[in-house]
Design a protein around this motif. Structure first.
Motif, PDB file in Angstrom:
ATOM      1  N   TRP A  47       2.266  -0.213   2.874  1.00  0.00           N
ATOM      2  CA  TRP A  47       2.535   0.777   3.922  1.00  0.00           C
ATOM      3  C   TRP A  47       3.896   0.551   4.584  1.00  0.00           C
ATOM      4  O   TRP A  47       4.519   1.495   5.054  1.00  0.00           O
ATOM      5  CB  TRP A  47       1.424   0.752   4.964  1.00  0.00           C
ATOM      6  CG  TRP A  47       0.174   1.433   4.505  1.00  0.00           C
ATOM      7  CD1 TRP A  47       0.075   2.487   3.634  1.00  0.00           C
ATOM      8  CD2 TRP A  47      -1.177   1.129   4.881  1.00  0.00           C
ATOM      9  NE1 TRP A  47      -1.240   2.854   3.440  1.00  0.00           N
ATOM     10  CE2 TRP A  47      -2.028   2.038   4.203  1.00  0.00           C
ATOM     11  CE3 TRP A  47      -1.749   0.174   5.719  1.00  0.00           C
ATOM     12  CZ2 TRP A  47      -3.410   2.016   4.348  1.00  0.00           C
ATOM     13  CZ3 TRP A  47      -3.141   0.155   5.870  1.00  0.00           C
ATOM     14  CH2 TRP A  47      -3.947   1.070   5.196  1.00  0.00           C
ATOM     15  N   TRP A  48       4.347  -0.701   4.634  1.00  0.00           N
ATOM     16  CA  TRP A  48       5.692  -0.951   5.171  1.00  0.00           C
ATOM     17  C   TRP A  48       6.721  -0.086   4.448  1.00  0.00           C
ATOM     18  O   TRP A  48       7.582   0.532   5.078  1.00  0.00           O
ATOM     19  CB  TRP A  48       6.076  -2.420   4.984  1.00  0.00           C
ATOM     20  CG  TRP A  48       5.360  -3.402   5.825  1.00  0.00           C
ATOM     21  CD1 TRP A  48       4.457  -3.145   6.818  1.00  0.00           C
ATOM     22  CD2 TRP A  48       5.474  -4.833   5.738  1.00  0.00           C
ATOM     23  NE1 TRP A  48       4.000  -4.333   7.360  1.00  0.00           N
ATOM     24  CE2 TRP A  48       4.606  -5.366   6.725  1.00  0.00           C
ATOM     25  CE3 TRP A  48       6.205  -5.688   4.938  1.00  0.00           C
ATOM     26  CZ2 TRP A  48       4.482  -6.745   6.920  1.00  0.00           C
ATOM     27  CZ3 TRP A  48       6.088  -7.057   5.123  1.00  0.00           C
ATOM     28  CH2 TRP A  48       5.228  -7.582   6.105  1.00  0.00           C
ATOM     29  N   ASP A  49       6.630  -0.058   3.119  1.00  0.00           N
ATOM     30  CA  ASP A  49       7.592   0.729   2.343  1.00  0.00           C
ATOM     31  C   ASP A  49       7.384   2.222   2.550  1.00  0.00           C
ATOM     32  O   ASP A  49       8.353   2.993   2.600  1.00  0.00           O
ATOM     33  CB  ASP A  49       7.492   0.378   0.857  1.00  0.00           C
ATOM     34  CG  ASP A  49       8.005  -1.020   0.557  1.00  0.00           C
ATOM     35  OD1 ASP A  49       8.915  -1.482   1.277  1.00  0.00           O
ATOM     36  OD2 ASP A  49       7.497  -1.655  -0.382  1.00  0.00           O
ATOM     37  N   ARG A  52       9.160   3.086   5.540  1.00  0.00           N
ATOM     38  CA  ARG A  52      10.576   2.702   5.489  1.00  0.00           C
ATOM     39  C   ARG A  52      10.931   1.621   6.518  1.00  0.00           C
ATOM     40  O   ARG A  52      11.919   1.730   7.247  1.00  0.00           O
ATOM     41  CB  ARG A  52      11.465   3.943   5.682  1.00  0.00           C
ATOM     42  CG  ARG A  52      11.238   5.007   4.624  1.00  0.00           C
ATOM     43  CD  ARG A  52      12.148   6.191   4.787  1.00  0.00           C
ATOM     44  NE  ARG A  52      11.893   7.187   3.740  1.00  0.00           N
ATOM     45  CZ  ARG A  52      12.570   8.335   3.612  1.00  0.00           C
ATOM     46  NH1 ARG A  52      13.548   8.619   4.463  1.00  0.00           N
ATOM     47  NH2 ARG A  52      12.277   9.189   2.644  1.00  0.00           N
ATOM     48  N   MET A  53      10.105   0.598   6.557  1.00  0.00           N
ATOM     49  CA  MET A  53      10.359  -0.503   7.473  1.00  0.00           C
ATOM     50  C   MET A  53      11.593  -1.276   7.034  1.00  0.00           C
ATOM     51  O   MET A  53      11.758  -1.593   5.857  1.00  0.00           O
ATOM     52  CB  MET A  53       9.141  -1.431   7.534  1.00  0.00           C
ATOM     53  CG  MET A  53       9.261  -2.533   8.573  1.00  0.00           C
ATOM     54  SD  MET A  53       7.859  -3.687   8.539  1.00  0.00           S
ATOM     55  CE  MET A  53       6.569  -2.694   9.301  1.00  0.00           C
ATOM     56  N   ALA A  91      -1.720  -7.525  12.964  1.00  0.00           N
ATOM     57  CA  ALA A  91      -0.432  -8.204  13.125  1.00  0.00           C
ATOM     58  C   ALA A  91       0.585  -7.710  12.099  1.00  0.00           C
ATOM     59  O   ALA A  91       1.763  -7.496  12.423  1.00  0.00           O
ATOM     60  CB  ALA A  91      -0.622  -9.710  13.009  1.00  0.00           C
ATOM     61  N   LEU A  92       0.162  -7.523  10.849  1.00  0.00           N
ATOM     62  CA  LEU A  92       1.078  -7.030   9.830  1.00  0.00           C
ATOM     63  C   LEU A  92       1.581  -5.623  10.134  1.00  0.00           C
ATOM     64  O   LEU A  92       2.710  -5.271   9.780  1.00  0.00           O
ATOM     65  CB  LEU A  92       0.396  -7.043   8.454  1.00  0.00           C
ATOM     66  CG  LEU A  92       0.209  -8.398   7.783  1.00  0.00           C
ATOM     67  CD1 LEU A  92      -0.683  -8.269   6.557  1.00  0.00           C
ATOM     68  CD2 LEU A  92       1.553  -9.012   7.395  1.00  0.00           C
ATOM     69  N   LEU A  93       0.760  -4.833  10.807  1.00  0.00           N
ATOM     70  CA  LEU A  93       1.105  -3.427  11.063  1.00  0.00           C
ATOM     71  C   LEU A  93       1.641  -3.189  12.471  1.00  0.00           C
ATOM     72  O   LEU A  93       1.940  -2.050  12.822  1.00  0.00           O
ATOM     73  CB  LEU A  93      -0.129  -2.550  10.829  1.00  0.00           C
ATOM     74  CG  LEU A  93      -0.674  -2.550   9.394  1.00  0.00           C
ATOM     75  CD1 LEU A  93      -1.995  -1.788   9.332  1.00  0.00           C
ATOM     76  CD2 LEU A  93       0.332  -1.957   8.420  1.00  0.00           C
ATOM     77  N   SER A  99      10.985   0.835  12.895  1.00  0.00           N
ATOM     78  CA  SER A  99      12.169   1.355  12.212  1.00  0.00           C
ATOM     79  C   SER A  99      12.366   2.841  12.516  1.00  0.00           C
ATOM     80  O   SER A  99      13.494   3.289  12.779  1.00  0.00           O
ATOM     81  CB  SER A  99      12.052   1.129  10.702  1.00  0.00           C
ATOM     82  OG  SER A  99      11.930  -0.249  10.413  1.00  0.00           O
ATOM     83  N   TYR A 100      11.277   3.604  12.492  1.00  0.00           N
ATOM     84  CA  TYR A 100      11.365   5.034  12.793  1.00  0.00           C
ATOM     85  C   TYR A 100      11.915   5.247  14.199  1.00  0.00           C
ATOM     86  O   TYR A 100      12.797   6.084  14.428  1.00  0.00           O
ATOM     87  CB  TYR A 100       9.986   5.672  12.656  1.00  0.00           C
ATOM     88  CG  TYR A 100       9.966   7.140  13.028  1.00  0.00           C
ATOM     89  CD1 TYR A 100      10.176   8.117  12.055  1.00  0.00           C
ATOM     90  CD2 TYR A 100       9.741   7.553  14.344  1.00  0.00           C
ATOM     91  CE1 TYR A 100      10.163   9.463  12.396  1.00  0.00           C
ATOM     92  CE2 TYR A 100       9.732   8.889  14.686  1.00  0.00           C
ATOM     93  CZ  TYR A 100       9.945   9.846  13.714  1.00  0.00           C
ATOM     94  OH  TYR A 100       9.945  11.176  14.057  1.00  0.00           O
TER      95      TYR A 100
END
Length: 219
Positions: A47-49, A52-53, A91-93, A99-100
């Motif tokens: 989901w990071w990608d 667009r993190m 924590a990961l999310l 970035s947005y």
């Protein structure tokens, strides 16, 4: 001219709102429903990608998750019932919208919580994202361990390096303390982080300020 007879609506009950200065009402204690889906670390990173993190925020998020897992592991070892996979996902999310918001503006914790709720359908994970910047209630670690440990882990990571609360907030003052109002807000958050560190430490029986927090692997 004909007279128009207006029909009078029935009186509506007067709504009474609490005064603005009243204390906020805290949410119910965090409880994990077994039916809620918990995404794996692999899924969260995918989901990071999708969102667009930026690479530096990915590195930060990874270390925040590792710190949160380590503190949670210490909690489990002391007999506290916590759900480590749920904490890991939150924590990961926690910075999924960072970035947005850097490019387009907005509150990254609020937007991120909305995105995470849509992605996971898990309100516990979303709660940690929503409150990772500031917890507006009394930090009762036994009731709200999940959002508080995510918030604390975030405060212990400066960029992609484990640090103390004092160094972390000194860095924030240098980078963002452009006005007295912003400096006051940063100082208030620093005081809360110290209080939170104390509460979590007492709950699990560990001096977190002195703890090396050797980060555990993702589960």
């Amino acid at each position: 001219m004909n007279k128009i007879n207006l029909i009078k609506s029935p009186d509506k009950p007067t709504l009474k709102y609490p005064p603005m200065e009243s204390a906020l009402i805290p949410p119910p204690p965090v409880e994990i429903d077994p039916s809620w889906a918990i995404p794996s670390a692999r899924q969260c990173i995918a989901w990071w990608d999708d969102y667009r993190m930026l690479d530096n925020i990915k590195s930060h998020s990874m270390l925040v998750a590792e710190v949160a897992i380590q503190v949670s592991t210490l909690a489990v070892e002391s007999g506290i019932n916590v759900d480590i996979p749920t904490i890991q996902a939150s924590a990961l999310l926690h910075d999924i919208a960072k970035s947005y918001c850097i490019y387009h503006g907005g509150n990254h914790s609020q937007l991120g919580a909305a995105w995470v709720m849509r992605l996971t359908g898990n309100p516990a994970i979303s709660m940690g994202v929503l409150h990772h910047v500031f917890w507006p209630f009394e930090p009762e670690a036994d009731k709200y361990f999940l959002p508080l440990v995510v918030s604390y882990a975030d405060k212990r990571v400066m960029h992609d390096t484990l640090t103390s609360l004092e160094k972390r907030f000194n860095d924030l003052k240098v980078r963002y303390g452009k006005t007295d109002k912003i400096k006051q807000r940063i100082h208030k958050t620093f005081e809360q982080a110290l209080h939170l560190e104390e509460r979590l430490g007492k709950l699990i029986g560990v001096d977190l300020n002195a703890c090396s927090l050797d980060c555990g692997r993702l589960v």
